[in-house]
Design an enzyme around this catalytic site. Structure first.
Site, PDB file in Angstrom:
ATOM      1  N   ASP A   1       0.802  -0.962  -0.070  1.00 57.05           N
ATOM      2  CA  ASP A   1       0.102   0.109  -0.291  1.00 57.05           C
ATOM      3  C   ASP A   1       1.289   1.301   0.370  1.00 57.05           C
ATOM      4  O   ASP A   1       1.421   1.457   0.698  1.00 57.05           O
ATOM      5  CB  ASP A   1      -0.794  -0.100   1.197  1.00 57.05           C
ATOM      6  CG  ASP A   1      -2.251   0.519   1.301  1.00 57.05           C
ATOM      7  OD1 ASP A   1      -2.096   1.612   0.429  1.00 57.05           O
ATOM      8  OD2 ASP A   1      -2.790   1.826   2.015  1.00 57.05           O
TER       9      ASP A   1
ATOM     10  N   ASP B   1      -2.986   1.858  -6.099  1.00 57.86           N
ATOM     11  CA  ASP B   1      -1.713   2.763  -4.800  1.00 57.86           C
ATOM     12  C   ASP B   1      -1.552   1.314  -4.431  1.00 57.86           C
ATOM     13  O   ASP B   1      -1.225   1.551  -3.155  1.00 57.86           O
ATOM     14  CB  ASP B   1      -2.298   3.956  -4.223  1.00 57.86           C
ATOM     15  CG  ASP B   1      -3.474   3.847  -3.287  1.00 57.86           C
ATOM     16  OD1 ASP B   1      -4.409   3.060  -3.962  1.00 57.86           O
ATOM     17  OD2 ASP B   1      -3.293   4.988  -2.465  1.00 57.86           O
ATOM     18  N   GLU B   2      -2.176   0.333  -4.369  1.00 57.26           N
ATOM     19  CA  GLU B   2      -2.132  -1.108  -3.692  1.00 57.26           C
ATOM     20  C   GLU B   2      -2.144  -2.045  -4.293  1.00 57.26           C
ATOM     21  O   GLU B   2      -3.205  -2.243  -5.542  1.00 57.26           O
ATOM     22  CB  GLU B   2      -3.193  -0.904  -2.331  1.00 57.26           C
ATOM     23  CG  GLU B   2      -4.273  -0.925  -2.535  1.00 57.26           C
ATOM     24  CD  GLU B   2      -5.813  -0.535  -1.863  1.00 57.26           C
ATOM     25  OE1 GLU B   2      -5.288  -1.653  -0.825  1.00 57.26           O
ATOM     26  OE2 GLU B   2      -6.392  -0.115  -1.576  1.00 57.26           O
TER      27      GLU B   2
END
Length: 363
Positions: free
Chosen positions: A11, A105-106
């Site tokens: 993350d 983003d993860e």
């Protein structure tokens, strides 16, 4: 017997805001919010400097500014975020092909067997975070454990720029100490119901029988019974099957006229048609989302017998839903989404794959 999986959840730390600080050194060390600063603006992301003042994503820009008078608003640059996200995913694929992106983003990575031949998921996570820093200048955090659920929860523990491994022998104790709100499927309403039943932690949840949980929470009861015992068999799926697709718009001024609403819905339907064609999918269930000026939210849905992706058909059903009942108030947001997509057949086949029993082995 199948061996235990080694799952990493990566993350990125305050991703959008961190990209803005990276590209503009004048923003470094300052409270930054990505989003609109207008009366109707919403915070998409906040830097850690801003979070200290209680600024959070999805917060009204007005409230954010009130909490942090020195807050600097920056307009989002999604093409730039996508560019960096692609660089990060290239790093993931250096280690494994079992990568399941959740957003820009993860992502989840299954490194049970990996391209580096490294038996330590903990060391792999550290190497990946170092590579991301080296290649992009950004920090990432990681959670490492036996399944996706625990890895995701663990990735939050040592944020920012840290990681947490929950070893197989630590899983039960970790889950018992977990706040009930951290469990998948426990939203605000379910949490309040659990509180009334005396369930506040994983340990409280674990003390209840499957029959008890099913009686109070229906099908979700079995999920809660299993997940608190470390049983969460969802695999890392490199090609995640889309469940729904939609678009929505927040208006600069509240709309009271249904004629103006129809104009906005037409624009939204056009956007959805474009996205559906790009994704090569169609759907049977159309949902109209209405947020009123008092922030109350209402959804209205209709399922038809055939798949559609045409804007005119989508708009026609959205109109029917709009006129289904009288407006309660003026409207600040409208949205349309399609679900029950023609990917569901493939998804059901995916779900029929063999279930693996998880056994202990050293991380």
């Amino acid at each position: 017997m199948e061996r235990l999986r080694k799952i990493i959840h990566i993350d990125m730390d305050a991703f959008y805001a961190s990209v803005e600080q990276l590209d503009n050194p004048e923003l470094q060390g300052k409270p930054v919010a990505v989003g609109g600063s207008s009366q109707r603006g919403v915070v998409s992301a906040a830097s850690y400097e801003a979070r200290k003042f209680g600024v959070r994503s999805a917060m009204s820009s007005v409230i954010a500014k009130r909490n942090c008078p020195d807050l600097i608003f920056v307009k989002p640059r999604f093409e730039r975020y996508k560019e960096i996200s692609s660089q990060i995913r290239e790093i993931f694929f250096e280690y494994t092909d079992l990568v399941e992106p959740l957003s820009l983003d993860e992502a989840y990575l299954d490194v049970t067997e990996n391209k580096k031949g490294n038996p330590s998921a903990t060391l792999i996570a550290k190497q990946i975070r170092d590579r991301i820093k080296e290649k992009t200048g950004l920090n990432a955090s990681a959670g490492i454990s036996i399944n996706k659920f625990i890895a995701k929860v663990a990735s939050d523990i040592n944020k920012p720029n840290g990681q947490k491994t929950v070893q197989p022998e630590e899983v039960i104790e970790f889950l018992e100490e977990l706040d009930i709100r951290k469990f998948y499927g426990v939203g605000k309403v379910t949490a309040e119901k659990m509180y009334r039943l005396g369930i506040f932690s994983g340990k409280d949840l674990k003390s209840k029988s499957e029959e008890y949980l099913t009686r109070h929470f229906g099908k979700s009861g079995s999920h809660f019974y299993n997940v608190v015992r470390g049983i969460h068999l969802s695999e890392v799926k490199p090609h995640r099957i889309r469940k729904s697709l939609g678009a929505e718009r927040t208006f600069n001024e509240n709309i009271a006229s249904e004629i103006f609403m129809l104009e906005r819905l037409e624009n939204i339907a056009e956007e959805i048609e474009r996205r559906l064609k790009k994704s090569k999918v169609a759907g049977k269930t159309i949902t109209l989302k209405i947020k009123y000026s008092d922030f109350t939210l209402q959804t209205r849905s209709k399922t038809i017998d055939y798949y559609i992706s045409d804007k005119d058909l989508i708009l026609e059903i959205a109109k029917d839903l709009l006129y289904q009942e009288k407006m309660k108030n003026s409207v600040r947001l409208l949205g349309i989404s399609l679900s029950n997509l023609n990917t569901d057949k493939a998804d059901s086949q995916e779900e029929k794959k063999e279930i693996f029993v998880q056994l202990k082995f050293k991380f």
